[in-house]
Design a protein around this motif. Structure first.
Motif, short mmCIF file in Angstrom:
data_model
loop_
_atom_site.label_atom_id
_atom_site.label_comp_id
_atom_site.label_asym_id
_atom_site.label_seq_id
_atom_site.Cartn_x
_atom_site.Cartn_y
_atom_site.Cartn_z
N GLU A 146 0.38 -1.31 -0.16
CA GLU A 146 -0.05 -0.09 0.42
C GLU A 146 0.38 1.14 0.29
N SER A 173 -3.22 4.92 2.32
CA SER A 173 -4.16 5.81 1.03
C SER A 173 -5.63 5.38 1.22
N ASP A 213 -10.74 6.75 2.11
CA ASP A 213 -12.37 6.54 1.34
C ASP A 213 -13.25 6.84 2.24
N PRO A 259 -8.66 -0.99 -2.99
CA PRO A 259 -8.45 0.24 -2.71
C PRO A 259 -7.65 1.09 -3.76
N GLN A 260 -8.05 2.50 -3.94
CA GLN A 260 -6.63 3.06 -4.51
C GLN A 260 -5.43 3.59 -3.72
N GLY A 261 -3.89 3.33 -4.37
CA GLY A 261 -2.71 2.83 -4.08
C GLY A 261 -2.37 1.55 -2.81
N GLU A 274 -1.63 -2.89 -4.25
CA GLU A 274 -1.71 -3.51 -4.72
C GLU A 274 -1.63 -4.92 -4.14
#
Length: 309
Positions: A165, A243, A247, A301-303, A305
């Motif tokens: 993250e 990150s 949310d 969520p964004q960021g 993987e």
């Protein structure tokens, strides 16, 4: 033929003595002898020869012994399997996780597990990664989501890396940055909101600032994740956070750090010297399948993987 009769038969065959077999099975010797006679009657053959105080197996007894041992072993395995399945209806999972994970994707994974195993009690301990590592080592948790690298030299922990993250600089949403990235050096002289001691994010931020050649300035420090985010929203300063915690927080905006930036690795950990319970194993499988599916579907969520496959 009853399993108890077979157990009595194996006990006599191994001790070659009815009284000792009765003591092993914690039953009166006459009752044991009666059950052996009932077994012999049911099978239609004598299983033991009794001559001058010596007890030996007959040919029928020799043939039955390995079969009886196997049947008893299979019955014991069946009991354990059923008990484990019953445990998934009535068991518990003691899970540790950092606040950012509790506020992020963990809630959906817990919901999936609860739907599959509604009778299993979920006990979640929220804390900094270092605190969770200590709780694992003390046996207070079954599993924990922690941040790598381990802030411990305890060799009894097994870790399984699952996610990576990005960390971002968070500020009130009305404060716009001039570009798509910020450098750590851009935080020099800025008021910062800092986590309490023992938080891995605190150490990561301090280390990055010092490597850039400056000591950060704190407007307020000592909070947990929710408190730090509220302090930032209130305009007390900026903070370096994962990150995924942004949310659902329209009052905050996150700016990535210039490549290579800062990131953290999330791992699932348990003790090496204690086998996880069936319920804990089921939760591990549920969590891993959840994050793998989210990674493949692009719904992380964004960021964030995926590492685990």
């Amino acid at each position: 033929m009853q399993l108890q009769q077979l157990a009595y038969f194996v006990a006599v065959a191994e001790t070659r003595h009815f009284t000792q077999a009765a003591e092993r099975m914690r039953v009166a010797q006459p009752s044991l002898s009666k059950q052996i006679k009932a077994l012999e009657s049911d099978l239609g053959a004598r299983l033991f020869s009794r001559a001058r105080g010596n007890v030996t197996l007959t040919a029928a007894g020799e043939a039955l012994l390995p079969l009886a041992r196997r049947m008893l072993a299979d019955a014991d395995t069946a009991r354990q399997e059923v008990a484990e399945l019953a445990g998934l209806r009535r068991g518990r999972v003691r899970l540790g996780a950092t606040p950012s994970l509790c506020a992020g994707l963990l809630a959906d994974a817990l919901a999936r597990f609860h739907r599959a195993y509604p009778g299993v009690e979920l006990l979640v301990e929220e804390g900094g990664s270092r605190d969770l590592v200590r709780a694992l080592a003390r046996g207070q948790l079954d599993l924990s989501l922690i941040i790598m690298p381990l802030q411990s030299d305890d060799p009894s922990l097994v870790t399984e890396e699952i996610l990576r993250e990005n960390l971002v600089v968070v500020a009130p949403s009305h404060e716009r940055t001039r570009g798509p990235y910020l450098r750590i050096e851009d935080l020099r002289g800025r008021q910062m909101v800092m986590f309490r001691r023992g938080y891995d994010l605190r150490e990561a931020t301090l280390t990055a600032c010092r490597q850039a050649g400056f000591e950060p300035r704190f407007s307020v420090q000592g909070g947990e994740m929710d408190a730090v985010l509220r302090f930032v929203e209130a305009g007390l300063g900026v903070a370096v956070v994962p990150s995924m915690v942004l949310d659902g927080r329209p009052g905050l905006s996150g700016t990535p750090l210039a490549p290579p930036g800062l990131s953290r690795t999330i791992a699932l950990a348990h003790r090496k010297d204690v086998d996880p319970t069936r319920a804990a194993q089921a939760f591990r499988e549920t969590l891993l399948s959840f994050v793998v599916e989210a990674g493949q579907e692009g719904t992380l969520p964004q960021g964030v993987e995926l590492i685990a496959e």
